[in-house]
Design a protein around this motif. Structure first.
Motif, PDB file in Angstrom:
ATOM      1  N   ILE A 155      -3.130   0.459  -4.850  1.00 39.90           N
ATOM      2  CA  ILE A 155      -3.191  -0.904  -4.315  1.00 39.90           C
ATOM      3  C   ILE A 155      -1.760  -1.355  -4.052  1.00 39.90           C
ATOM      4  O   ILE A 155      -0.972  -1.543  -4.985  1.00 39.90           O
ATOM      5  N   LEU A 156      -1.435  -1.496  -2.777  1.00 38.21           N
ATOM      6  CA  LEU A 156      -0.073  -1.870  -2.382  1.00 38.21           C
ATOM      7  C   LEU A 156      -0.128  -3.204  -1.632  1.00 38.21           C
ATOM      8  O   LEU A 156      -0.315  -3.249  -0.418  1.00 38.21           O
ATOM      9  N   VAL A 157       0.007  -4.286  -2.373  1.00 39.72           N
ATOM     10  CA  VAL A 157      -0.004  -5.632  -1.817  1.00 39.72           C
ATOM     11  C   VAL A 157       1.330  -6.302  -2.160  1.00 39.72           C
ATOM     12  O   VAL A 157       1.676  -6.442  -3.341  1.00 39.72           O
ATOM     13  N   ARG A 158       2.091  -6.659  -1.135  1.00 44.07           N
ATOM     14  CA  ARG A 158       3.432  -7.243  -1.321  1.00 44.07           C
ATOM     15  C   ARG A 158       4.323  -6.329  -2.166  1.00 44.07           C
ATOM     16  O   ARG A 158       5.220  -6.789  -2.868  1.00 44.07           O
ATOM     17  N   ILE A 199      -4.984   4.299   1.835  1.00 43.78           N
ATOM     18  CA  ILE A 199      -4.462   3.023   1.320  1.00 43.78           C
ATOM     19  C   ILE A 199      -4.421   1.970   2.416  1.00 43.78           C
ATOM     20  O   ILE A 199      -4.129   2.267   3.578  1.00 43.78           O
ATOM     21  N   GLU A 200      -4.663   0.724   2.028  1.00 41.58           N
ATOM     22  CA  GLU A 200      -4.342  -0.410   2.894  1.00 41.58           C
ATOM     23  C   GLU A 200      -3.071  -1.048   2.357  1.00 41.58           C
ATOM     24  O   GLU A 200      -3.077  -1.648   1.286  1.00 41.58           O
ATOM     25  N   PHE A 259       1.868  10.100   5.348  1.00 40.89           N
ATOM     26  CA  PHE A 259       0.922   8.984   5.433  1.00 40.89           C
ATOM     27  C   PHE A 259      -0.362   9.512   6.058  1.00 40.89           C
ATOM     28  O   PHE A 259      -0.348  10.050   7.171  1.00 40.89           O
ATOM     29  N   GLU A 260      -1.475   9.348   5.351  1.00 37.70           N
ATOM     30  CA  GLU A 260      -2.761   9.810   5.866  1.00 37.70           C
ATOM     31  C   GLU A 260      -3.837   8.764   5.619  1.00 37.70           C
ATOM     32  O   GLU A 260      -3.930   8.226   4.509  1.00 37.70           O
ATOM     33  N   ASP A 261      -4.629   8.470   6.666  1.00 41.74           N
ATOM     34  CA  ASP A 261      -5.774   7.562   6.550  1.00 41.74           C
ATOM     35  C   ASP A 261      -5.361   6.215   5.962  1.00 41.74           C
ATOM     36  O   ASP A 261      -5.997   5.701   5.042  1.00 41.74           O
ATOM     37  N   THR A 316      -3.982   2.750  11.437  1.00 31.76           N
ATOM     38  CA  THR A 316      -4.079   1.401  11.985  1.00 31.76           C
ATOM     39  C   THR A 316      -2.859   0.569  11.621  1.00 31.76           C
ATOM     40  O   THR A 316      -2.444   0.541  10.446  1.00 31.76           O
ATOM     41  N   PHE A 317      -2.306  -0.129  12.626  1.00 28.14           N
ATOM     42  CA  PHE A 317      -1.111  -0.955  12.444  1.00 28.14           C
ATOM     43  C   PHE A 317      -1.396  -2.365  12.955  1.00 28.14           C
ATOM     44  O   PHE A 317      -1.651  -2.567  14.142  1.00 28.14           O
ATOM     45  N   ILE A 318      -1.342  -3.341  12.046  1.00 26.16           N
ATOM     46  CA  ILE A 318      -1.608  -4.734  12.413  1.00 26.16           C
ATOM     47  C   ILE A 318      -0.441  -5.603  11.949  1.00 26.16           C
ATOM     48  O   ILE A 318      -0.120  -5.636  10.754  1.00 26.16           O
ATOM     49  N   GLY A 319       0.209  -6.287  12.885  1.00 26.96           N
ATOM     50  CA  GLY A 319       1.323  -7.157  12.515  1.00 26.96           C
ATOM     51  C   GLY A 319       2.474  -6.428  11.858  1.00 26.96           C
ATOM     52  O   GLY A 319       3.143  -6.977  10.976  1.00 26.96           O
ATOM     53  N   VAL A 320       2.730  -5.202  12.288  1.00 26.79           N
ATOM     54  CA  VAL A 320       3.773  -4.368  11.687  1.00 26.79           C
ATOM     55  C   VAL A 320       5.098  -4.542  12.422  1.00 26.79           C
ATOM     56  O   VAL A 320       5.135  -4.679  13.645  1.00 26.79           O
TER      57      VAL A 320
END
Length: 314
Positions: free
Chosen positions: A183-186, A202-203, A219-221, A243-247
């Motif tokens: 879990i990688l949040v902030r 991972i998200e 980096f995979e999936d 997937t890349f969102i707001g990167v």
């Protein structure tokens, strides 16, 4: 209790752990001079410290008493609480102090030699690992929310399924570390070595991977949501199908990187300085074949000469 015998026992157990007086003192939040006094028989630890000392040195509490009889240690405990007057009140104070001290000790492992340690499944919020040896340690499934890894050797560590929300991993060697379904949040990775490190399933949310060499990171999936790659080196990295969102890829080296079949929405590519011929040539080496983009991302890349001939705009 013979204080010199006790001191010898402490010294013997410490040396068997290959631990210096300074290292032991740091784990106990006391001065190295205090350890020296114990080992010379000039003073003895209090009962709270006895318990933690036994835990750190991996011995039974009775080890510290003469002939391994527990009565001596119990005597020390009684002396500690009787000397304060009110027995009931003192016991509560000792208990409160014990909990406070233990909490401090359990959240600061700075400067510790903890290679191949087992932290799997533990809950350890805001723990500090500064200048720590953690090579091969197992943090699988651990909740490390708000923890700090700084200047540490964390090579080959296992963070699979670990909660690294609000953690900082800076100036550390994380080569060959595993982050499967973490879990990688902030979470912030900066100026760290991630050669051979593997991020799978991972998200990454609002995570920073800045000023870091990621050329041999895997980096995979993954889903990258609000991730910042500013000043990092991603040359030759395969990011296909992700997937890349707001990167943000600001001042990021992306020569020969691959985004084949990836989804990019609101992704920003910003050059190091001016739009030089070198920057245009670098962008042209990136593969976006079969990628899916929103109109703004497409326009930004088209404006800097990226090959978008096989891109789908949605």
């Amino acid at each position: 209790m013979d204080t010199k015998i006790l001191g010898g026992k402490i010294a013997k157990a410490r040396k068997e752990k290959n631990m210096s007086q300074a290292q032991l003192a740091q784990l106990l939040f006391i001065s190295p001079q205090a350890i020296g006094k114990w080992e010379r028989g000039e003073s003895i630890p209090d009962i709270v410290t006895f318990n933690r000392l036994a835990e750190i040195l991996g011995v039974d509490l009775n080890y510290f008493s003469e002939n391994f009889q527990s009565a001596d240690v119990e005597t020390v405990f009684k002396m500690a609480i009787e000397g304060a007057g009110d027995n009931e009140q003192t016991e509560q104070e000792v208990e409160n102090f014990s909990r406070s001290s233990e909490q401090q000790l359990l959240t600061n492992f700075s400067g510790s030699n903890l290679s191949e340690s087992d932290f799997a499944g533990v809950t350890a919020h805001k723990t500090k690992f500064k200048g720590s040896a953690l090579r091969g340690s197992n943090f699988a499934g651990a909740d490390l929310t708000g923890s700090l890894f700084s200047g540490s050797d964390v090579r080959e560590a296992n963070f699979d399924g670990a909660n690294l929300t609000d953690c900082t991993l800076s100036a550390s060697d994380l080569s060959d570390a595993s982050f499967n379904k973490s879990i990688l949040v902030r979470t912030e990775f900066s100026k760290s070595g991630l050669t051979g490190a593997k991020f799978t399933g991972i998200e990454l949310s609002d995570t920073k991977l800045t000023m870091t060499d990621l050329r041999k990171t895997i980096f995979e999936d993954c889903i990258f949501d609000g991730v910042d790659f500013t000043y990092s080196d991603l040359r030759g990295v395969c990011l296909d199908g992700q997937t890349f969102i707001g990167v943000k890829f600001h001042n990021t080296a992306l020569n020969e990187a691959s985004f084949k079949g990836a989804t990019l929405r609101n992704v920003s590519f910003r050059s190091p300085y001016a739009l030089t011929n070198k920057y245009y040539r670098a962008i042209q080496t990136i593969s976006f074949d079969n990628a899916i983009m929103d109109k703004l991302t497409y326009a930004a890349l088209k404006g800097v000469g990226a090959d978008l001939s096989k891109v789908t705009v949605k």
